[in-house]
Motif scaffolding. Structure first.
Motif, PDB file in Angstrom:
ATOM      1  N   LEU A  35     -44.152  55.970 -15.009  1.00 52.57           N
ATOM      2  CA  LEU A  35     -43.347  56.602 -13.975  1.00 52.57           C
ATOM      3  C   LEU A  35     -42.258  57.459 -14.611  1.00 52.57           C
ATOM      4  O   LEU A  35     -41.869  57.237 -15.766  1.00 52.57           O
ATOM      5  CB  LEU A  35     -42.706  55.540 -13.070  1.00 52.57           C
ATOM      6  N   VAL A  36     -41.765  58.416 -13.852  1.00 57.94           N
ATOM      7  CA  VAL A  36     -40.676  59.272 -14.317  1.00 57.94           C
ATOM      8  C   VAL A  36     -39.364  58.511 -14.171  1.00 57.94           C
ATOM      9  O   VAL A  36     -39.120  57.877 -13.139  1.00 57.94           O
ATOM     10  CB  VAL A  36     -40.617  60.586 -13.514  1.00 57.94           C
ATOM     11  N   THR A  37     -38.523  58.574 -15.182  1.00 62.75           N
ATOM     12  CA  THR A  37     -37.238  57.882 -15.140  1.00 62.75           C
ATOM     13  C   THR A  37     -36.093  58.891 -15.147  1.00 62.75           C
ATOM     14  O   THR A  37     -36.211  59.983 -15.698  1.00 62.75           O
ATOM     15  CB  THR A  37     -37.072  56.932 -16.339  1.00 62.75           C
ATOM     16  N   SER A  38     -34.991  58.504 -14.533  1.00 58.36           N
ATOM     17  CA  SER A  38     -33.817  59.380 -14.481  1.00 58.36           C
ATOM     18  C   SER A  38     -32.604  58.753 -15.154  1.00 58.36           C
ATOM     19  O   SER A  38     -31.530  59.343 -15.174  1.00 58.36           O
ATOM     20  CB  SER A  38     -33.462  59.702 -13.015  1.00 58.36           C
ATOM     21  N   SER A  39     -32.767  57.538 -15.686  1.00 57.77           N
ATOM     22  CA  SER A  39     -31.668  56.872 -16.385  1.00 57.77           C
ATOM     23  C   SER A  39     -32.260  55.929 -17.408  1.00 57.77           C
ATOM     24  O   SER A  39     -33.479  55.717 -17.473  1.00 57.77           O
ATOM     25  CB  SER A  39     -30.775  56.111 -15.400  1.00 57.77           C
TER      26      SER A  39
END
Length: 358
Positions: free
Chosen positions: A47-51
């Motif tokens: 999955l894409v992570t933002s943190s």
């Protein structure tokens, strides 16, 4: 003593609620929240992570130390016990102005903060971020108030390190924290005024908006159009001429909580926003008793709030984002209260001494 007993009762009630929910996973992990995303990523989902928070959870899983319930329990301990104790420590003034009995009131106030308790019930990053933020506040205070130069320098290094951690957890939170540490030396909250601070900030923001410098935030804000949630304010900053009125509506709706799309919004207003508004008014009226640590909280609150207010349009998200503003103002209020009481008492003693000498 009454505040300690109330705190103990609240801790017991919260642990009971947490235990009930963990024993009923169909309620506790009901789906459709960020906890499901974090759990899936921790277990290896691409999955894409933002943190950095999902990577921390995956790292725990790779070492065999991860379970959703276990991390939730650790965060519950942080949110229910550790964070309130840190708030008390930060709310207690140093030296002769110290009044621990008064600062214990902060223990109860942070313990009845509903948004904080909600985010202790799963593996959300918000509790961990608030914990790091409070550690950062402690380091900031040490860098200002320590008598030893080496201690002040060590604390300053800790501020930079913890600010970096906050940046990894939420970029603009860490950015605001570090900017405040550098900028608070140039700003005195005791000199706060409508025409010296508020009006210039609004005009500068309007100018930046006209030049297009705020477009990244506006682009992010436009993402809320795709969801059309019931708690969205629907403010999009369409024109330069309407920017300031729209920003003020946005400020009153999200930051101060004067937006009531549902019954839960009304409840949160009375439990969270109304006490905050009262505290903010008290802080502004007594700003002459502020110290450098309060100056830091002021600069941080302004910078951080400006960023998330411009980028966010959802009240539900706002309740999570504004925790750092609300907790910061709570701490500042108790410090100012103790300093005011001390200076008033000292002035009274000086007057009495003058009368005796005469």
């Amino acid at each position: 003593m009454i505040y300690i007993l109330l705190f103990a009762a609240l801790v017991f009630i919260k642990i009971c609620i947490f235990s009930f929910l963990t024993m009923n996973p169909q309620v506790f992990f009901s789906g459709g929240n960020d906890g499901d995303y974090y759990d899936a990523y921790a277990r290896g989902a691409d999955l894409v992570t933002s943190s950095v928070w999902p990577d921390v959870l995956r790292g725990l899983n790779e070492f065999g130390l991860y379970s959703r319930q276990g991390v939730s329990f650790a965060l519950m301990i942080l949110g229910v016990i550790v964070i309130p104790m840190l708030v008390v420590r930060l709310s207690t003034e140093q030296g002769a102005a110290r009044n621990r009995n008064i600062s214990y009131l902060a223990l109860v106030m942070i313990s009845v903060y509903p948004t904080l308790f909600y985010y202790t019930l799963d593996i959300y990053r918000d509790v961990a971020m608030l914990f790091v933020f409070l550690l950062g506040l402690w380091a900031v205070r040490q860098s200002f108030e320590s008598d030893c130069l080496s201690s002040r320098l060590t604390a300053a290094v800790m501020v930079l390190l913890l600010g970096g951690v906050l940046f990894l957890l939420r970029g603009y939170l860490g950015f605001a924290f570090l900017i405040a540490f550098l900028g608070c030396r140039l700003v005195a909250f005791r000199r706060f005024g409508l025409f010296t601070h508020v009006v210039p900030i609004l005009l500068v923001l309007n100018f930046f908006f006209a030049l297009g410098y705020l477009q990244p935030l506006m682009k992010y804000r436009s993402l809320f159009d795709a969801f059309q949630g019931g708690s969205d304010l629907g403010i999009r900053f369409d024109t330069v001429y309407e920017f300031i009125p729209d920003f003020l509506l946005n400020f009153f709706g999200q930051f101060l909580g004067f937006f009531f799309p549902s019954f839960s919004a009304v409840v949160l207003f009375f439990l969270e926003s109304l006490p905050f508004c009262i505290g903010l008014i008290y802080l502004l009226r007594n700003r002459r008793y502020a110290n450098k640590f309060v100056d830091f909280i002021y600069v941080f609150s302004v910078v951080y709030a400006l960023i998330w207010l411009l980028g966010n349009d959802n009240l539900g998200t706002a309740t999570r984002l504004r925790m750092y503003n609300y907790v910061g103002v709570l701490i500042a209020c108790f410090i100012v209260y103790q300093r005011k009481a001390y200076f008033i008492q000292a002035a009274s003693l000086r007057r009495d001494g003058s009368i005796v000498r005469e």
